[in-house]
Design a protein around this motif. Structure first.
Motif, PDB file in Angstrom:
ATOM      1  N   ARG A   1      71.152  26.337  53.966  1.00 50.75           N
ATOM      2  CA  ARG A   1      70.375  25.974  52.789  1.00 50.75           C
ATOM      3  C   ARG A   1      69.612  24.674  53.035  1.00 50.75           C
ATOM      4  O   ARG A   1      68.420  24.576  52.754  1.00 50.75           O
ATOM      5  CB  ARG A   1      71.325  25.818  51.598  1.00 50.75           C
ATOM      6  CG  ARG A   1      70.634  25.806  50.246  1.00 50.75           C
ATOM      7  CD  ARG A   1      71.631  25.472  49.155  1.00 50.75           C
ATOM      8  NE  ARG A   1      72.294  24.204  49.405  1.00 50.75           N
ATOM      9  CZ  ARG A   1      73.604  24.037  49.443  1.00 50.75           C
ATOM     10  NH1 ARG A   1      74.412  25.043  49.246  1.00 50.75           N
ATOM     11  NH2 ARG A   1      74.125  22.852  49.676  1.00 50.75           N
TER      12      ARG A   1
ATOM     13  N   HIS B   1      66.732  25.317  55.362  1.00 46.10           N
ATOM     14  CA  HIS B   1      65.663  26.102  54.756  1.00 46.10           C
ATOM     15  C   HIS B   1      64.891  25.283  53.731  1.00 46.10           C
ATOM     16  O   HIS B   1      63.669  25.273  53.710  1.00 46.10           O
ATOM     17  CB  HIS B   1      66.227  27.360  54.094  1.00 46.10           C
ATOM     18  CG  HIS B   1      65.162  28.186  53.441  1.00 46.10           C
ATOM     19  ND1 HIS B   1      64.734  27.949  52.158  1.00 46.10           N
ATOM     20  CD2 HIS B   1      64.415  29.214  53.901  1.00 46.10           C
ATOM     21  CE1 HIS B   1      63.768  28.793  51.861  1.00 46.10           C
ATOM     22  NE2 HIS B   1      63.562  29.586  52.899  1.00 46.10           N
ATOM     23  N   ASP B   2      65.648  24.578  52.845  1.00 44.97           N
ATOM     24  CA  ASP B   2      64.971  23.869  51.767  1.00 44.97           C
ATOM     25  C   ASP B   2      64.370  22.554  52.231  1.00 44.97           C
ATOM     26  O   ASP B   2      63.445  22.044  51.608  1.00 44.97           O
ATOM     27  CB  ASP B   2      65.964  23.577  50.622  1.00 44.97           C
ATOM     28  CG  ASP B   2      66.459  24.862  49.994  1.00 44.97           C
ATOM     29  OD1 ASP B   2      65.871  25.907  50.301  1.00 44.97           O
ATOM     30  OD2 ASP B   2      67.432  24.814  49.221  1.00 44.97           O
TER      31      ASP B   2
ATOM     32  N   GLN C   1      62.643  22.810  57.141  1.00 44.13           N
ATOM     33  CA  GLN C   1      61.773  23.970  57.380  1.00 44.13           C
ATOM     34  C   GLN C   1      60.534  23.927  56.478  1.00 44.13           C
ATOM     35  O   GLN C   1      59.414  24.158  56.931  1.00 44.13           O
ATOM     36  CB  GLN C   1      62.565  25.265  57.142  1.00 44.13           C
ATOM     37  CG  GLN C   1      61.807  26.487  57.619  1.00 44.13           C
ATOM     38  CD  GLN C   1      62.558  27.776  57.296  1.00 44.13           C
ATOM     39  OE1 GLN C   1      63.632  27.749  56.706  1.00 44.13           O
ATOM     40  NE2 GLN C   1      61.987  28.886  57.694  1.00 44.13           N
TER      41      GLN C   1
END
Lengths: 121, 511
Positions: free
Chosen positions: B333, B336-337, B340
């Motif tokens: 998470r 991704h948050d 990225q």
């Protein structure tokens, strides 16, 4: 060329900033709203009447797909493009929503997306 | 309450329990009922011994009443001792004994029961004694100690009242000791094991198999005891079978089965235990009972310990697996948050800039890149700091203490490495807590303690600052709690004018 009203929705502030600049840099496109969640996107779409919604698939709460369904249900003439950074696009019903890769977004690509995804009348 | 006392949460719990037990008012009808029941059981078991002729007025192969008394007092409270006294006075054979000798003997028996029951009760505080080898050793020693007391006092008072000759004294003492010892070894474990009945007993294959096994133990013991050749070792595989299938409870029943048939056969038929003189055969029978009971109990306890350990390891492993999974999701998470999205934004900006680069665009892009780098560094730091990889939790804590401007005392550190996610969480709590101390305390000192008792890693940080830490104020404490609770751990903060203490309990397994 008519003006395309764009709403952007992404929970990442950094990517929202990039989307903002992308829309401003694309000729014929204007930004009418920004949202940081699916719920905020639904209410922003109701007031800003966008032609095109660029929405991140993966967001907390109802998420991008849930928001897209509500937006289209409320206003069927709105075109929604789901944007994603990973393989999340597989979960989208691609008959109903176009899916675009965040890695490919650039002004030309945005125009292409609009041309191919908007409902033909 | 000082900050330091929070370092051992629950440390004073047992004393509270004891105080409550003493404060409880005596329920008189219940007490009389208990005393009467004990007296009746004591007298009844003595009569059984006399009737089956394995007990005489001064000697018994197995003296069951003492086992009954020890078990009863251990389970229901020492205050019921008058029941044992009453039972013993009723059971005495006054046609053989002088009053003086009988009183001395009864006094010895009572002392024996109370002493053994007192020790057994102490052992029971730490959980069922028969489920651990140290507990079995304690019960066996308690019975031996109590029995030794009685085996000295009883015969001496009989000797003093001329019921016994000086010549017979050593033999009587030995038989007395072994007879009482056998009685406690048969009855006390049985009572302890079955004091809490299994939740349900249904007539299943397991119960049928157990009953058949008990019968087989009885028959084999009877045959072995009734034959001229020594065949009694044949019983041991059956005892083991019983323990393997039915644990401590099965073992105690098996002991009763083999002891019962052995003594009945021995007192009626000539067997390996009755070669020549009566006392010799009594000695052999007693030796057999002690060996069979003690081996069965130790085997059952060892097995129970192993099974409990396996269960605990299974739970720990499941926790560790789920902690690793939680950690993996967190990293996914965060990646991704965080980094990225920043890199994607950067890519989009660079695409825009490639058409007509301006210095402003390049500056924004560089800024984004810098933020992405920061986020990646934070993430890898949060996941597993380099100092932890190199030094382990103990080394990292020591290094933290050396670098600190506030004096840090370390009370305890884990002696070996633990699993990475537990070490990382503990280190995270430690660095946050020490950072808070630096920020708010400046003067004063900090005490750190990190201990590991499988499967829990316990960590406490206590300072002598002026307190005032408030979790609701949205400080780093909330982050600490989230991090610990994500691992199924516990986290608590206590803050007063005398300082702040943080305690965390994290499931961990040795690396």
């Amino acid at each position: 060329m008519s003006i395309v009203r764009v709403l952007i929705a992404d929970d990442s502030e950094a990517f929202r900033g990039a989307l903002h600049e992308l829309v401003e840099a694309t000729p014929g496109f204007i930004l009418v709203g920004e949202a940081d969640s699916g719920e905020a996107a639904v209410s922003a779409a109701a007031t800003a009447h966008p032609d095109l919604v660029l929405i991140d698939i993966r967001m907390p709460g109802i998420g991008g797909i849930g928001a897209a369904e509500q937006i289209v249900a409320a206003s069927p003439e709105t075109t929604v493009v789901m944007i994603t950074a990973d393989s999340g696009g597989a979960r989208v019903d691609q008959e109903r929503f176009a899916v675009a890769d965040k890695r490919s977004l650039a002004p030309m690509r945005l125009i292409e997306l609009w041309d191919s995804a908007r409902p033909r009348s | 309450m000082t900050g330091l006392s929070a370092a051992a949460p629950g440390g004073d719990a047992p004393s509270i329990v004891v105080r409550e037990a003493f404060a409880r008012p005596v329920d008189l009808p219940r007490w009389f009922g208990g005393v009467a029941l004990l007296a009746g059981l004591y007298y009844g078991s003595a009569k059984v011994g006399f009737a089956l002729e394995f007990s005489g007025p001064v000697a018994a192969v197995v003296w069951l009443p003492i086992g009954v008394a020890v078990a009863f007092l251990a389970l229901f409270g020492l205050s019921l001792w008058p029941g044992a006294l009453l039972g013993d006075l009723l059971a005495n054979n006054y046609t053989v004994l002088h009053a003086g000798g009988a009183v001395g003997q009864t006094f010895g028996n009572l002392l024996e029961a109370v002493l053994a029951a007192f020790i057994v009760r102490r052992l029971m505080r730490a959980g069922a004694p028969l489920n651990r080898t140290s507990g079995v050793a304690g019960v066996v020693l308690a019975c031996a100690a109590g029995t030794a007391l009685s085996a000295v006092i009883g015969p001496l008072s009989l000797y003093a009242s001329d019921a016994l000759s000086g010549q017979a004294l050593p033999t009587v003492m030995r038989t007395w000791f072994l007879g009482d010892f056998c009685g406690t070894l048969v009855v006390v474990p049985l009572a302890l094991a079955w004091s809490r009945l299994p939740r349900r007993i249904s007539v299943t294959r397991g119960v049928v198999e157990g009953a058949a096994l008990l019968a087989a133990i009885g028959v084999v013991s009877g045959i072995a005891a009734g034959r001229g050749e020594p065949l009694v070792y044949l019983v041991f595989p059956l005892l083991c079978w019983m323990v393997v299938r039915y644990g401590v409870r099965g073992g105690t029943l098996a002991i009763v089965a083999t002891v019962a048939t052995t003594i009945v056969t021995t007192t009626r038929v000539e067997g390996p235990f009755v070669p020549t003189a009566l006392t010799h055969s009594v000695l052999s029978t007693q030796a057999y009972i002690i060996v069979a009971a003690v081996s069965t109990l130790f085997f059952a306890a060892e097995l129970a310990e192993r099974r409990a350990l396996v269960d605990r390891l299974g739970v720990t492993q499941a926790r560790a697996t789920s902690a690793a999974e939680t950690e993996r999701r967190r990293i996914e998470r965060d990646l991704h948050d965080g980094a990225q999205q920043r890199l994607l934004a950067l890519a989009a900006r660079l695409r825009l800039a490639s058409a007509m680069p301006t210095s402003e665009m390049m500056l924004t892009a560089e800024n984004e890149l810098q933020l992405a780098i920061d986020e990646l560094r934070d993430l890898s730091h949060g996941t597993h700091p380099a100092v932890l990889t190199q030094l382990g939790l103990a080394g990292a804590a020591r290094s933290l203490a050396e670098r600190s401007s506030v004096p840090i005392t370390i009370l305890e550190l884990p002696p070996y490495r633990l699993d990475p996610s537990a070490e990382a969480a503990a280190y995270y709590v430690l660095t946050e807590a020490v950072a808070n101390v630096h920020k708010h305390v400046r003067s004063g000192s900090v005490v750190i303690s990190i201990s590991y008792r499988m499967p829990w890693l316990r960590l406490s940080v206590a300072d002598t600052g002026r307190g005032g830490a408030d979790e609701r104020a949205g400080s780093g404490l909330t982050g600490l709690r989230a991090r610990i609770e994500a691992l199924d751990g516990e986290f608590s903060v206590r803050s007063s004018a005398r300082g702040t203490s943080i305690a965390a309990t994290i499931p961990a397994f040795p690396a």
